[in-house]
Scaffold this active site. Sequence first.
Site, PDB file in Angstrom:
ATOM      1  N   LYS A 159      -1.918 -10.242  18.025  1.00 57.04           N
ATOM      2  CA  LYS A 159      -0.599  -9.624  18.110  1.00 57.04           C
ATOM      3  C   LYS A 159      -0.456  -8.932  19.468  1.00 57.04           C
ATOM      4  O   LYS A 159      -1.336  -8.174  19.877  1.00 57.04           O
ATOM      5  CB  LYS A 159      -0.435  -8.615  16.981  1.00 57.04           C
ATOM      6  CG  LYS A 159       0.980  -8.107  16.753  1.00 57.04           C
ATOM      7  CD  LYS A 159       1.046  -7.337  15.448  1.00 57.04           C
ATOM      8  CE  LYS A 159       2.453  -6.892  15.127  1.00 57.04           C
ATOM      9  NZ  LYS A 159       2.546  -6.266  13.793  1.00 57.04           N
ATOM     10  N   GLU A 201       5.084  -3.408  -2.859  1.00 56.31           N
ATOM     11  CA  GLU A 201       5.879  -2.283  -3.333  1.00 56.31           C
ATOM     12  C   GLU A 201       5.770  -2.083  -4.839  1.00 56.31           C
ATOM     13  O   GLU A 201       5.808  -0.940  -5.322  1.00 56.31           O
ATOM     14  CB  GLU A 201       7.345  -2.483  -2.940  1.00 56.31           C
ATOM     15  CG  GLU A 201       7.614  -2.375  -1.453  1.00 56.31           C
ATOM     16  CD  GLU A 201       7.338  -3.659  -0.684  1.00 56.31           C
ATOM     17  OE1 GLU A 201       7.494  -3.659   0.552  1.00 56.31           O
ATOM     18  OE2 GLU A 201       6.968  -4.668  -1.334  1.00 56.31           O
ATOM     19  N   ARG A 232      12.499  -4.260  -4.504  1.00 51.27           N
ATOM     20  CA  ARG A 232      11.477  -5.160  -5.027  1.00 51.27           C
ATOM     21  C   ARG A 232      10.667  -4.512  -6.144  1.00 51.27           C
ATOM     22  O   ARG A 232       9.945  -5.189  -6.868  1.00 51.27           O
ATOM     23  CB  ARG A 232      10.549  -5.578  -3.889  1.00 51.27           C
ATOM     24  CG  ARG A 232      11.280  -6.015  -2.654  1.00 51.27           C
ATOM     25  CD  ARG A 232      10.363  -6.298  -1.503  1.00 51.27           C
ATOM     26  NE  ARG A 232       9.759  -7.604  -1.634  1.00 51.27           N
ATOM     27  CZ  ARG A 232       9.024  -8.173  -0.694  1.00 51.27           C
ATOM     28  NH1 ARG A 232       8.795  -7.535   0.429  1.00 51.27           N
ATOM     29  NH2 ARG A 232       8.500  -9.357  -0.870  1.00 51.27           N
TER      30      ARG A 232
END
Length: 633
Positions: free
Chosen positions: A281, A367, A395
């Site tokens: 990244k 979540e 969610r």
Amino acid sequence: MTILEHIRGPRDLSALTRRELDQLATDIREFLIQAVARTGGHLGPNLGVVELTIALHRVFDSPRDRILWDTGHQSYVHKLLTGRQDFSKLRGKGGLSGYPSREESDHDVIENSHASTVLGWADGLAKANQVLKKDDHVVAVIGDGALTGGMAWEALNNIAAAKDRPLVIVVNDNERSYAPTIGGLANHLATLRTTDGYERFLARGKDILQSTPVIGRALYGSLHGAKKGFKDFVAPQGMFEDLGLKYVGPIDGHDSAAVESALARAKCFHGPVIVHCLTEKGRGYQPALDDEADRFHSVGTMDASTCTPLAAAPGPSWTSVFGEEIAAIGAERPDVVAVTAAMLHPVGLTAFAERFPDRVWDVGIAEQHAAVSAAGLATGGLHPVVAVYATFLNRAFDQVLMDVALHKCGVTFVLDRAGVTGTDGASHNGMWDMSVLQVVPGLRIAAPRDADRLREELREAVEVDDAPTVVRFPKESAGEAIEATGRIGGMDVLHRDEDADVLLVSVGALAGVCLGTAELLRDRGIRCTVVDPRWVKPVDAQLPPLAARHRLVAVVEDNSRSGGVGWAIGQALRDAGADVPLRTFGIPEQFLAHGKRGEVLADIGLTPVEIAGAISAAMAAEDRPAEDPGKEN
């Protein structure tokens, strides 16, 4: 002229030499650094997928072959290679979306950029291909922490059930989501990363045995039956193979030739295949690599050379205010703990984690688990604060309802990026939480109007130990404090004219808009009372009698008009027999186009001018004498 400027679509890649492909990768990184510095956006994730994206478009024939991105913030390189190189208004009104967009290109499939969904999409598309006897390919790119989400593993379980259904799953393994990815899966992938010579080792052994006279082939056949155990010893990839998934890798995701070779092999396989690519990244941009917090996951406008922000915030951000206050609360109360879902730094828990490392848990992009785990923490005698973006709490609705609220657990949910967030577009606007949560029995919602109220209401929320509480706030600066002139029940009075005609109910950060509206109405001879309920669920018991003393009630909220605070106040007025007209100003029931928060609010009429005009028209209509139905024109 760069090689990138010659690329008008994926087919232009096929004629490039290996050296030209390497130069293209360099061109793309230089372009992204300069372009994203001007507009802001997801820089680090895209710098890490340059070679991978080029390889995908050389091996597969998009849009005939479906390339699916999870999460969509990794799609900038994909946009560049599919003819979208005008990044001048990236994430701005009228410009490119920061995520895939079907309106922009046939090459884009999934606009929902909530993580961990891509494998479910891929499973459905592959099944559709099988039923319709189509021979095009489905490629799902998952990474940046998305494999920590339970939905991904539900999909993998189903994908693996069909051995003859072609599907290529590319695991973009950069060891991170927003921050370094944690958990058992992350540890497993880390183990795989150490075995880059595994495939070469096995292939060499096979060649030696099969070329050995007399006993070679027989011995190879015997060992082949035991390969599962041997492979787990050399590289414990059994987790994927136990599911019935062919595994290729790990591959250096920045070695374009190696990635192409792996994808080409996977393309020819007549079943589900995982191609495991190791990427970095922020690759190619040293400031991103030096940023250990999130590798420049998302940046604002900045000087590309110095990384100095170009647009200074007018005041402290809502997130930073929460971060400071929850750390202070943590010092006072050892029972307060924190939970988040792969966004420890973005939601402001950095200081808390540094001071109390044993009292904070990042559960990954999960979540649902965060909410259920919080219920367990509360039942165990602690007070958990679950901090996530407002849009992501959608969610975990079932868990908030059935695990937290049903069991009367004292859990505080802190919802960052509530309301219109703007530049990240439809999937990231936090515009449903106050509607979705209205139906949860016992749950209370606070919507602070400024930084001081955030501190107050957060402290009030963590004092509640027999029901869930929610504190929600928007993105960007918290602005200046707006002091109350009085209190009615639990409501702050922000403005009050004598013999007021209109009661303006201001929800959260729209207090400034409501005060501006009151000024415009006064200029038109319409007097107002402006109140901030502070806690918008349940409706304050003093609101119906206060409303009854006015000719019109107007509710202004940064939430969907459907089922939101205005709806709840309307129900409370009816229940109390308060016969007063009600107007609700909020977000229409539609998915909003991306743009700056102020631009989006203006587009949907949440400005003082628009609201004052609508209220003036409503008052004029009320004053107009009713026509005699028997009168002839």
